[in-house]
Scaffold this motif. Structure first.
Motif, PDB file in Angstrom:
ATOM      1  N   HIS A 389       0.808  -1.224   0.000  1.00 32.99           N
ATOM      2  CA  HIS A 389       0.000   0.000   0.000  1.00 32.99           C
ATOM      3  C   HIS A 389       0.844   1.280   0.000  1.00 32.99           C
ATOM      4  O   HIS A 389       0.341   2.348  -0.303  1.00 32.99           O
ATOM      5  CB  HIS A 389      -1.022  -0.005   1.146  1.00 32.99           C
ATOM      6  CG  HIS A 389      -0.461   0.268   2.491  1.00 32.99           C
ATOM      7  ND1 HIS A 389       0.175  -0.693   3.233  1.00 32.99           N
ATOM      8  CD2 HIS A 389      -0.432   1.400   3.231  1.00 32.99           C
ATOM      9  CE1 HIS A 389       0.566  -0.167   4.378  1.00 32.99           C
ATOM     10  NE2 HIS A 389       0.213   1.107   4.405  1.00 32.99           N
ATOM     11  N   HIS A 390       2.163   1.171   0.268  1.00 34.03           N
ATOM     12  CA  HIS A 390       3.022   2.363   0.153  1.00 34.03           C
ATOM     13  C   HIS A 390       3.331   2.675  -1.308  1.00 34.03           C
ATOM     14  O   HIS A 390       3.540   3.827  -1.678  1.00 34.03           O
ATOM     15  CB  HIS A 390       4.336   2.156   0.906  1.00 34.03           C
ATOM     16  CG  HIS A 390       4.128   1.879   2.351  1.00 34.03           C
ATOM     17  ND1 HIS A 390       3.628   2.823   3.203  1.00 34.03           N
ATOM     18  CD2 HIS A 390       4.310   0.756   3.074  1.00 34.03           C
ATOM     19  CE1 HIS A 390       3.517   2.295   4.408  1.00 34.03           C
ATOM     20  NE2 HIS A 390       3.914   1.043   4.355  1.00 34.03           N
ATOM     21  N   LYS A 391       3.381   1.616  -2.097  1.00 32.47           N
ATOM     22  CA  LYS A 391       3.684   1.800  -3.527  1.00 32.47           C
ATOM     23  C   LYS A 391       2.433   2.181  -4.309  1.00 32.47           C
ATOM     24  O   LYS A 391       2.510   2.840  -5.351  1.00 32.47           O
ATOM     25  CB  LYS A 391       4.273   0.509  -4.111  1.00 32.47           C
ATOM     26  CG  LYS A 391       5.564   0.047  -3.447  1.00 32.47           C
ATOM     27  CD  LYS A 391       6.001  -1.328  -3.980  1.00 32.47           C
ATOM     28  CE  LYS A 391       7.235  -1.844  -3.255  1.00 32.47           C
ATOM     29  NZ  LYS A 391       7.593  -3.224  -3.647  1.00 32.47           N
ATOM     30  N   GLU A 392       1.300   1.743  -3.798  1.00 29.63           N
ATOM     31  CA  GLU A 392       0.013   1.870  -4.498  1.00 29.63           C
ATOM     32  C   GLU A 392      -0.256   3.280  -5.081  1.00 29.63           C
ATOM     33  O   GLU A 392      -0.642   3.399  -6.253  1.00 29.63           O
ATOM     34  CB  GLU A 392      -1.108   1.446  -3.530  1.00 29.63           C
ATOM     35  CG  GLU A 392      -2.505   1.376  -4.110  1.00 29.63           C
ATOM     36  CD  GLU A 392      -2.649   0.346  -5.233  1.00 29.63           C
ATOM     37  OE1 GLU A 392      -2.124  -0.784  -5.077  1.00 29.63           O
ATOM     38  OE2 GLU A 392      -3.277   0.693  -6.256  1.00 29.63           O
ATOM     39  N   PRO A 393      -0.042   4.369  -4.306  1.00 29.98           N
ATOM     40  CA  PRO A 393      -0.386   5.686  -4.857  1.00 29.98           C
ATOM     41  C   PRO A 393       0.394   6.030  -6.125  1.00 29.98           C
ATOM     42  O   PRO A 393      -0.030   6.900  -6.895  1.00 29.98           O
ATOM     43  CB  PRO A 393      -0.013   6.664  -3.728  1.00 29.98           C
ATOM     44  CG  PRO A 393       0.112   5.838  -2.502  1.00 29.98           C
ATOM     45  CD  PRO A 393       0.458   4.452  -2.930  1.00 29.98           C
ATOM     46  N   PHE A 394       1.536   5.343  -6.335  1.00 32.02           N
ATOM     47  CA  PHE A 394       2.388   5.693  -7.474  1.00 32.02           C
ATOM     48  C   PHE A 394       2.096   4.828  -8.701  1.00 32.02           C
ATOM     49  O   PHE A 394       2.739   4.977  -9.731  1.00 32.02           O
ATOM     50  CB  PHE A 394       3.865   5.558  -7.072  1.00 32.02           C
ATOM     51  CG  PHE A 394       4.238   6.462  -5.923  1.00 32.02           C
ATOM     52  CD1 PHE A 394       4.572   7.789  -6.149  1.00 32.02           C
ATOM     53  CD2 PHE A 394       4.201   5.999  -4.610  1.00 32.02           C
ATOM     54  CE1 PHE A 394       4.885   8.640  -5.090  1.00 32.02           C
ATOM     55  CE2 PHE A 394       4.514   6.838  -3.548  1.00 32.02           C
ATOM     56  CZ  PHE A 394       4.847   8.166  -3.780  1.00 32.02           C
ATOM     57  N   THR A 395       1.145   3.916  -8.585  1.00 32.86           N
ATOM     58  CA  THR A 395       0.829   3.066  -9.738  1.00 32.86           C
ATOM     59  C   THR A 395       0.067   3.882 -10.777  1.00 32.86           C
ATOM     60  O   THR A 395      -0.686   4.796 -10.447  1.00 32.86           O
ATOM     61  CB  THR A 395      -0.062   1.864  -9.336  1.00 32.86           C
ATOM     62  OG1 THR A 395      -1.207   2.383  -8.655  1.00 32.86           O
ATOM     63  CG2 THR A 395       0.650   0.886  -8.432  1.00 32.86           C
TER      64      THR A 395
END
Ligand SMILES: NC(=O)C1=CN([C@@H]2O[C@H](COP(=O)(O)OP(=O)(O)OC[C@H]3O[C@@H](n4cnc5c(N)ncnc54)[C@H](OP(=O)(O)O)[C@@H]3O)[C@@H](O)[C@H]2O)C=CC1
Ligand SMILES: CC(=O)C(=O)O
Ligand SMILES: [Mg+2]
Length: 600
Positions: A389-395
């Protein structure tokens, strides 16, 4: 300050002794954060432990070695225990520097400095502060990495507090064993991700020790207020299980509920012993714990994670300064990060926050930032998964790519930042691609230590024909190309955490919000002059890092009072004078009671 028997206090101390002995004993402990102008009086009013004779020489806080005057030697019962010569601190430094330069390698230099710290604390800090450029690569990255790997060999005397999972249920009692009663700052690790070197277990203690030596050398925070802690929950590094010199518990890491309960007990124990305002800096925890522990504790304790937040601020500062070279607004940039862990996500989130402060929407801010992890470019519905979920916003929707050169050619970033501990990942082709798409590419190779760097400064400057703006996590020497010399910046959180800690502690900030780190980043970037930029630097020179840390603290003080985040009242009018009044003084203090006559 550590010890300074004023005339009056000296009388008090001596008054408790046999009148005939006419000897001087000195205080071991002080209580309370005291302003320097109040310190010497107060501390002597609260004497509770006195030392004299040989024990003075064995106590690194009191020992001045050959700098004890004849009068002091007589009064303190150490006459004859030292060679007859009396040397000044500056003369002692010549001896230290001569010894230092005679050591065969950096690990020997590290061990030599550690021994000095064990022997004579003020001399150690004077050497560090006077020779910061020479000393930082030894007490800090890259040598501290090597020292951690070799900690079993380098180990001479214990420094800091080791708390094992076996001590669960007794953590408070363990903390009470620490001899200082007024600790204000703790750097804690569990040794699982030491720099880019992986799980080093208890050998990771070198990191809190090194970070806190910078708290004092750069941030001027009294070393007696600083406590390095290593939490030993085991190690998954099998080589350490077999290492006969290993100084920790040779079993697999304890995880899950037991680990969480242990950390929870530790946080509560620190608070109980040293108060809720005691700053707890998390350092070099593994990714899987670092983020969630930060989220769990950030609103209840005075805490931050240096790898996430400190790194974010230093990298953002470097970007802000670089934009003065490239002439672009922050929002006109496209970022690619190699790595999507603590450092990269921390930086990416702070840059996104900065873009939002410049008016972008949340979605627009994330659109400009691309992350690459061990499975490739982070995109929506990535076939290989691995998106937490830390990477999610950057997808975002894009094709699945794994090759960095291809990614650079497709995305055409203006800024490429490496924090993946993947040495050499910025290949000639990757650097050339950055040079092809940008007149002035910004390239930061932030992984530590030097052996983990994504590229060297020389490679970056050479392949981009001197056009790139470069910074690295560990220091690289300057590089001359076609007659022009480039001085690479050191994009290391050491430019941030000492100043932030100093500001937070002196102003009584209770929770360290991300905006504080953004403000620190802006303050640091503002200290970069046009002359620095002309030399290729995006940070002030390392030789200025102490004044930089102070300037950051002063800037933060203005900010936290304005924003209502400070709790130290009344608000000081002159913030700089206020902060300066707390700074540790590396001058020796005199133990000579001025009114006394010679004892013979
Ligand atoms: N200069 C400075 O001040 C600082 C530098 N650092 C340095 O940054 C490095 C990383 O630290 P940190 O972010 O905390 O570590 P983490 O373990 O949190 O993150 C590492 C990231 O790198 C990714 N990765 C690993 N191998 C590759 C690869 N071959 N290609 C692409 N991505 C890869 C991992 O992918 P996945 O998510 O798939 O596992 C993960 O996202 C360390 O060397 C550390 O010393 C850290 C803090 C401060
Ligand atoms: C600098 C630092 O904190 C790291 O490399 O982990
Ligand atoms: Mg770190």
């Amino acid at each position: 300050m550590a010890v300074n028997l004023s005339r009056q206090a000296a009388k008090l101390a001596v008054g408790k002794l046999q009148p005939s002995s006419r000897v001087l004993c000195v205080t071991l402990h002080t209580t309370g954060v005291q302003r320097s102008d109040e310190k010497s009086m107060k501390k002597n009013l609260i004497n509770h432990s006195r030392v004299r004779g040989i024990d003075i020489l064995r106590n690194p806080k009191l020992n001045k070695g050959t700098a004890f005057s004849l009068k002091e030697r007589q009064l303190m019962g150490i006459h004859g225990l030292l060679p007859p010569v009396v040397r000044s601190l500056d003369e002692q430094m010549i001896r230290v520097m001569t010894n230092f330069s005679k050591r065969q390698n950096d690990l020997d230099r590290y061990i030599y400095l550690s021994s000095l710290q064990d022997r004579n604390e003020r001399l150690f800090y004077r050497v560090l502060t006077e020779h910061v450029e020479k000393m930082m690569p030894i007490v800090y990255t890259p040598t501290v990495g090597l020292a951690c790997q070799q900690y079993g060999v380098a180990f001479r005397r214990p420094r800091g507090l080791f708390i094992s999972i076996k001590d669960k249920g007794h953590v408070y009692e363990m903390i009470c064993n620490w001899p200082e009663r007024n600790v204000k700052a703790i750097v804690v690790t569990d040794g699982e991700r030491i720099l880019g070197l992986g799980d080093l277990g208890v050998y990771g203690m070198g990191i809190p020790v090194g970070k806190l030596s910078l708290y004092t050398a750069l941030g001027g925070i009294d070393p007696s207020k600083c406590l390095p802690i290593c939490l030993d929950v085991g190690t998954n590094n099998e080589a350490l299980h077999k290492d006969p010199l290993y100084i920790g518990s040779a079993h697999k890491r304890v995880t899950g509920q037991e680990y969480d309960e242990f950390i929870d007990e530790f946080m509560k124990a620190v608070s109980k012993r040293y108060g809720n305002n005691c700053l707890i800096q998390f350092e070099d925890f593994a990714n899987k714990n670092a983020f969630r522990l930060l989220e769990k504790y950030r609103n209840d304790y005075c805490t931050f994670n240096d790898d996430i937040q400190g790194t974010a601020a230093v990298a953002a500062a470097g970007v802000f300064a670089s934009l003065r070279i490239t002439g672009k607004k922050l929002t006109e940039n496209t970022f690619v990060f190699l790595g999507a862990g603590e450092a990269s996500i921390g930086i990416a989130e702070l840059l996104a926050l900065a873009m939002r402060e410049e008016g972008l929407s949340r979605e627009e801010s994330y659109k400009r930032i691309w992350l690459v992890d061990s499975k490739g470019l982070i995109i929506s519905d990535r076939p290989t998964g691995g998106i937490n979920h830390h990477k999610e916003p950057f997808t975002k929707p894009f094709k699945h790519l794994t090759d960095l050169e291809e990614i650079v050619n497709e995305i055409k970033p203006t800024v490429l930042i490496g924090a993946a501990a993947s040495p050499g990942a910025f290949t000639e082709n990757v650097l050339a691609a950055m040079g092809k798409h940008n007149e002035r590419p910004i390239i930061f190779a932030l992984s530590n230590p030097t052996s983990m760097s994504e590229c060297t400064a020389e490679q970056a400057y050479t392949i981009t024909q001197g056009r790139c703006v470069f910074a690295s996590g560990s220091p690289f020497p300057s590089c001359t190309l076609n007659g022009k010399t480039f001085i690479p910046g050191q994009g290391n959180n050491a430019y941030i955490f000492p100043g932030v800690a100093l500001g937070v502690l002196t102003c009584g900030v209770r929770h360290i919000e991300d905006k504080i780190f953004l403000h620190a980043a802006q303050a640091l970037a503002n200290l970069v002059t046009d002359e620095h930029l002309a030399e290729g630097r995006v940070y002030p020179p390392l030789s200025d890092i102490q004044s930089v840390s102070l300037a950051i603290a002063v800037d933060l003080a203005e900010y936290v009072y304005k924003e209502g985040m400070a709790s130290a009242y009344p608000e000081p009018d002159d913030k700089e004078a206020f902060i300066r009044s707390f700074l540790y003084d590396t001058d020796y203090e005199s133990f000579e009671p001025e009114t006394w006559d010679w004892p013979y």
